[in-house]
Design a protein around this motif. Structure first.
Motif, PDB file in Angstrom:
ATOM      1  N   VAL A 106       0.877  -1.231  -0.091  1.00  0.00           N
ATOM      2  CA  VAL A 106       0.002  -0.106   0.114  1.00  0.00           C
ATOM      3  C   VAL A 106       0.851   1.170   0.085  1.00  0.00           C
ATOM      4  CG1 VAL A 106      -1.687   1.238   1.267  1.00  0.00           C
ATOM      5  CG2 VAL A 106      -1.943  -1.258   1.147  1.00  0.00           C
ATOM      6  N   LEU A 107       1.931   1.269   0.890  1.00  0.00           N
ATOM      7  CA  LEU A 107       2.693   2.404   0.938  1.00  0.00           C
ATOM      8  C   LEU A 107       3.604   2.649  -0.417  1.00  0.00           C
ATOM      9  CD1 LEU A 107       4.331   1.827   4.451  1.00  0.00           C
ATOM     10  CD2 LEU A 107       2.335   3.236   3.579  1.00  0.00           C
ATOM     11  N   ALA A 108       3.922   1.523  -1.233  1.00  0.00           N
ATOM     12  CA  ALA A 108       4.469   1.660  -2.382  1.00  0.00           C
ATOM     13  C   ALA A 108       3.587   2.397  -3.448  1.00  0.00           C
ATOM     14  CB  ALA A 108       4.936   0.392  -2.950  1.00  0.00           C
ATOM     15  N   ASP A 109       2.370   1.897  -3.653  1.00  0.00           N
ATOM     16  CA  ASP A 109       1.475   2.620  -4.346  1.00  0.00           C
ATOM     17  C   ASP A 109       1.214   3.878  -4.012  1.00  0.00           C
ATOM     18  OD1 ASP A 109       1.240   0.069  -5.693  1.00  0.00           O
ATOM     19  OD2 ASP A 109      -0.817  -0.359  -5.174  1.00  0.00           O
ATOM     20  N   LEU A 110       1.220   4.372  -2.706  1.00  0.00           N
ATOM     21  CA  LEU A 110       1.139   5.739  -2.422  1.00  0.00           C
ATOM     22  C   LEU A 110       2.178   6.554  -2.987  1.00  0.00           C
ATOM     23  CD1 LEU A 110      -0.558   5.336   1.264  1.00  0.00           C
ATOM     24  CD2 LEU A 110      -1.652   6.298  -0.793  1.00  0.00           C
ATOM     25  N   GLN A 111       3.338   6.000  -2.813  1.00  0.00           N
ATOM     26  CA  GLN A 111       4.451   6.559  -3.223  1.00  0.00           C
ATOM     27  C   GLN A 111       4.308   7.022  -4.847  1.00  0.00           C
ATOM     28  OE1 GLN A 111       7.582   7.708  -1.688  1.00  0.00           O
ATOM     29  NE2 GLN A 111       6.205   7.566   0.096  1.00  0.00           N
ATOM     30  N   LEU A 112       3.608   5.967  -5.381  1.00  0.00           N
ATOM     31  CA  LEU A 112       3.582   6.277  -7.060  1.00  0.00           C
ATOM     32  C   LEU A 112       2.436   7.037  -7.307  1.00  0.00           C
ATOM     33  CD1 LEU A 112       4.125   2.685  -8.508  1.00  0.00           C
ATOM     34  CD2 LEU A 112       5.621   4.775  -8.959  1.00  0.00           C
ATOM     35  N   GLY A 113       1.656   7.596  -6.169  1.00  0.00           N
ATOM     36  CA  GLY A 113       0.643   8.449  -6.241  1.00  0.00           C
ATOM     37  C   GLY A 113      -0.442   7.472  -6.682  1.00  0.00           C
ATOM     38  N   ALA A 114      -0.653   6.339  -6.136  1.00  0.00           N
ATOM     39  CA  ALA A 114      -1.800   5.409  -6.378  1.00  0.00           C
ATOM     40  C   ALA A 114      -2.215   5.253  -8.012  1.00  0.00           C
ATOM     41  CB  ALA A 114      -3.007   5.586  -5.769  1.00  0.00           C
ATOM     42  N   SER A 115      -1.063   5.095  -8.734  1.00  0.00           N
ATOM     43  CA  SER A 115      -1.040   5.135 -10.251  1.00  0.00           C
ATOM     44  C   SER A 115      -1.469   6.266 -10.794  1.00  0.00           C
ATOM     45  CB  SER A 115      -2.123   4.004 -10.524  1.00  0.00           C
ATOM     46  OG  SER A 115      -1.803   2.666 -10.116  1.00  0.00           O
ATOM     47  N   GLN A 116      -1.315   7.312 -10.210  1.00  0.00           N
ATOM     48  CA  GLN A 116      -1.353   8.856 -10.517  1.00  0.00           C
ATOM     49  C   GLN A 116      -2.664   9.116 -10.717  1.00  0.00           C
ATOM     50  OE1 GLN A 116       1.431  10.338 -10.849  1.00  0.00           O
ATOM     51  NE2 GLN A 116       2.760   8.387 -10.265  1.00  0.00           N
ATOM     52  N   SER A 117      -3.510   8.449  -9.941  1.00  0.00           N
ATOM     53  CA  SER A 117      -5.059   8.791  -9.897  1.00  0.00           C
ATOM     54  C   SER A 117      -5.800   8.949  -8.551  1.00  0.00           C
ATOM     55  CB  SER A 117      -5.881   7.630 -10.641  1.00  0.00           C
ATOM     56  OG  SER A 117      -7.079   7.626 -10.732  1.00  0.00           O
ATOM     57  N   TRP A 118      -6.687   9.417  -8.464  1.00  0.00           N
ATOM     58  CA  TRP A 118      -7.517   9.805  -7.203  1.00  0.00           C
ATOM     59  C   TRP A 118      -8.344   8.404  -7.097  1.00  0.00           C
ATOM     60  CZ3 TRP A 118     -12.604   9.369  -7.827  1.00  0.00           C
ATOM     61  CH2 TRP A 118     -13.303   9.594  -9.005  1.00  0.00           C
ATOM     62  N   ARG A 119      -8.531   7.599  -8.092  1.00  0.00           N
ATOM     63  CA  ARG A 119      -9.571   6.442  -8.047  1.00  0.00           C
ATOM     64  C   ARG A 119      -8.976   5.324  -7.231  1.00  0.00           C
ATOM     65  NH1 ARG A 119     -13.994   7.693 -11.268  1.00  0.00           N
ATOM     66  NH2 ARG A 119     -14.619   5.483 -11.115  1.00  0.00           N
ATOM     67  N   TYR A 120      -8.799   5.420  -5.924  1.00  0.00           N
ATOM     68  CA  TYR A 120      -8.438   4.225  -5.191  1.00  0.00           C
ATOM     69  C   TYR A 120      -9.041   4.387  -3.743  1.00  0.00           C
ATOM     70  CZ  TYR A 120      -4.852   7.294  -3.108  1.00  0.00           C
ATOM     71  OH  TYR A 120      -4.299   8.514  -2.349  1.00  0.00           O
ATOM     72  N   ALA A 121      -9.145   3.316  -3.281  1.00  0.00           N
ATOM     73  CA  ALA A 121      -9.868   3.134  -1.801  1.00  0.00           C
ATOM     74  C   ALA A 121      -9.030   2.180  -1.007  1.00  0.00           C
ATOM     75  CB  ALA A 121     -11.178   2.665  -1.929  1.00  0.00           C
ATOM     76  N   ILE A 122      -8.756   2.705   0.201  1.00  0.00           N
ATOM     77  CA  ILE A 122      -7.915   1.601   1.000  1.00  0.00           C
ATOM     78  C   ILE A 122      -8.862   1.236   2.252  1.00  0.00           C
ATOM     79  CG2 ILE A 122      -5.936   1.617   2.708  1.00  0.00           C
ATOM     80  CD1 ILE A 122      -4.578   3.899   1.004  1.00  0.00           C
ATOM     81  N   VAL A 123      -8.776   0.055   2.505  1.00  0.00           N
ATOM     82  CA  VAL A 123      -9.492  -0.617   3.684  1.00  0.00           C
ATOM     83  C   VAL A 123      -8.640  -0.971   4.626  1.00  0.00           C
ATOM     84  CG1 VAL A 123     -11.501  -1.973   4.458  1.00  0.00           C
ATOM     85  CG2 VAL A 123     -11.175  -1.095   2.095  1.00  0.00           C
ATOM     86  N   THR A 124      -8.836  -0.791   5.840  1.00  0.00           N
ATOM     87  CA  THR A 124      -8.024  -1.015   7.044  1.00  0.00           C
ATOM     88  C   THR A 124      -8.719  -1.139   8.564  1.00  0.00           C
ATOM     89  OG1 THR A 124      -5.781  -0.788   8.195  1.00  0.00           O
ATOM     90  CG2 THR A 124      -7.169   1.198   7.537  1.00  0.00           C
ATOM     91  N   THR A 125      -8.054  -1.595   9.509  1.00  0.00           N
ATOM     92  CA  THR A 125      -8.868  -1.247  10.755  1.00  0.00           C
ATOM     93  C   THR A 125      -8.347  -0.139  11.358  1.00  0.00           C
ATOM     94  OG1 THR A 125      -6.942  -2.491  12.092  1.00  0.00           O
ATOM     95  CG2 THR A 125      -8.527  -4.024  10.606  1.00  0.00           C
ATOM     96  N   GLU A 126      -8.865   0.122  12.803  1.00  0.00           N
ATOM     97  CA  GLU A 126      -8.559   1.355  13.574  1.00  0.00           C
ATOM     98  C   GLU A 126      -7.161   1.251  14.131  1.00  0.00           C
ATOM     99  OE1 GLU A 126      -7.848   0.631  16.826  1.00  0.00           O
ATOM    100  OE2 GLU A 126      -8.535  -1.597  16.866  1.00  0.00           O
ATOM    101  N   ARG A 127      -6.614   0.066  13.793  1.00  0.00           N
ATOM    102  CA  ARG A 127      -4.945  -0.213  14.424  1.00  0.00           C
ATOM    103  C   ARG A 127      -4.097   0.623  13.526  1.00  0.00           C
ATOM    104  NH1 ARG A 127      -5.032  -4.030  17.458  1.00  0.00           N
ATOM    105  NH2 ARG A 127      -7.083  -3.503  17.984  1.00  0.00           N
ATOM    106  N   ALA A 128      -4.513   0.860  12.446  1.00  0.00           N
ATOM    107  CA  ALA A 128      -3.755   1.611  11.231  1.00  0.00           C
ATOM    108  C   ALA A 128      -3.552   3.063  11.649  1.00  0.00           C
ATOM    109  CB  ALA A 128      -4.284   1.560  10.012  1.00  0.00           C
ATOM    110  N   LEU A 129      -4.347   3.588  12.735  1.00  0.00           N
ATOM    111  CA  LEU A 129      -4.387   4.907  13.258  1.00  0.00           C
ATOM    112  C   LEU A 129      -3.415   5.172  14.306  1.00  0.00           C
ATOM    113  CD1 LEU A 129      -8.144   5.868  13.160  1.00  0.00           C
ATOM    114  CD2 LEU A 129      -6.421   5.804  11.058  1.00  0.00           C
TER     115      LEU A 129
END
Length: 405
Positions: A106-129
């Motif tokens: 996930v972090l690598a995709d964010l470094q790439l700008g999520a494929s240079q698009s806003w069309r992405y969703a990330i699902v996680t738990t409250e532990r990621a906060l």
């Protein structure tokens, strides 16, 4: 993409415009009485109409998995699942490699700008906060970005791969390995599902292709690649060495191993010593983000139990150097997330809190298309928008047409 047409239709609805207006004014809205499927439809419509990526926070990994599977059918270009650990951050051993690699993907995709698009969703738990990651400023220098036509020095590349924790082998078979055959370099990123073949022409990266590790046959070409470290340990240890704390934290045997490139186990418990402000997933996300918090009360309950357990563990630590806290209350995490607009979703209908979007079943018997057609006509006359979800849509449409619907 079974529900993408519904989300597009919802984006044009008066309800969505009203919710967006409230969200802009209050930066947070509460929607209750919403089952899981409508939850995904509503938040997808709200995020997509604003051209914003979506972060969904759930109470458990099981619920996060259900959300991820559901969102894939709602018009998102990419749906990422960010795994989290239930273990204590002060344990003297590393978390499972698959857990770390899933996070790094996930972090690598964010470094790439999520494929240079806003069309992405990330699902996680409250532990990621919770603070469990190195700061972005420390993580970025460890990310090696490769793209077509880039100039590459083989010696420098091999040194970078060693620094990132990749093992040199004769044939790449699993994550975290790399190999060289003349002007061809194979590398299996821990943040990718398939290994990548780098084909050089002189010092120029002429082509990047994914390949099958079983047959070694090249597959699809790609334009760019981000190589992350194989673990967070190299980042943490480098920061600790700069502070001069390694002599007090490591045994003589561990220090000798470190000099030979062997990283000690359980380095993540020293994250607070390495960095003044360890990061959470929120620190890696763009400002243009919509956060959907699923069942806030359940998230709070799970978090409180975990924090209580971890607090006891932290209090019992015996160390020459005091270990800073790597846990915080759920309410504090919510306050830090207030920089993003939020939608709180609850299935239980509460009249006094937020907007009630409770649904009700339509009384229809299976295969009774005559009665179904009559019901649909009544709902249409009431100016309701109607969608039918069917395993056999063509057959359902034909049978309804026979009943004048």
């Amino acid at each position: 993409m079974a529900f993408s047409s519904i989300t597009r239709s919802l984006q044009r609805s008066a309800l969505t415009q009203d919710l967006l207006s409230k969200l802009e004014q209050q930066s947070k809205i509460h929607l209750n009485g919403v089952p899981r499927l409508p939850k995904g439809l509503v938040v997808s419509a709200l995020a997509q109409v604003q051209e914003k990526p979506l972060l969904v926070v759930t109470a458990t990994l099981e619920e996060a998995g259900r959300w991820a599977a559901q969102l894939e059918a709602m018009g998102w270009g990419t749906v990422q699942f960010y795994p989290t650990s239930e273990s204590s951050p002060y344990d003297p051993f590393d978390q499972e490699s698959e857990m770390t690699w899933g996070q790094l993907q996930v972090l690598a995709d964010l470094q790439l700008g999520a494929s240079q698009s806003w069309r992405y969703a990330i699902v996680t738990t409250e532990r990621a906060l919770q603070p469990h990651l190195p700061p972005v400023s420390a993580f970025e220098p460890y990310c090696l970005k490769l793209q077509k036509d880039q100039s590459i020095n083989l010696k420098t590349l091999s040194q970078r791969l060693a620094r990132l924790g990749y093992d040199r082998v004769s044939t790449v078979e699993t994550e975290g390995q790399w190999a060289q055959r003349g002007d061809i370099i194979d590398v299996f990123p821990v943040a990718s599902e398939l290994p990548v073949r780098l084909e050089l022409f002189g010092d120029e990266l002429e082509r990047l292709r994914e390949f099958d590790p079983g047959t070694q046959r090249s597959l699809d070409a790609i334009d760019q690649l981000v190589l992350t470290p194989t673990d967070y340990a190299p980042i943490i240890m480098e920061a600790l060495q700069e502070t001069g704390l390694t002599d007090k934290l490591l045994s003589e045997e561990a220090r000798e191993g470190l000099a030979e490139g062997i990283l000690p186990e359980g380095t993540r418990r020293w994250l607070g010593l390495a960095f003044d402000h360890p990061a959470s997933l929120l620190d890696y996300l763009p400002e243009s983000l919509l956060v959907a918090l699923d069942e806030p009360d359940q998230c709070r309950a799970h978090s409180d139990l975990w924090v209580e357990h971890v607090e006891d563990h932290w209090q019992s630590l015996e160390s020459e150097i005091a270990i800073p806290r790597l846990h915080r209350p759920f309410t504090e995490n919510l306050e830090l997330a207030e920089v993003f607009p939020q939608v709180h979703l609850t299935e239980l209908a509460e009249e006094s809190k937020g907007l009630n979007l409770a649904s009700r079943p339509v009384p229809v018997l299976p295969h009774q298309f005559g009665k179904l057609a009559q019901t649909l006509k009544v709902e249409r006359d009431r100016n309701f928008s109607i969608w039918l979800v069917s395993a056999q849509p063509s057959r359902s449409a034909s049978l309804l047409q026979e009943h004048d619907c």
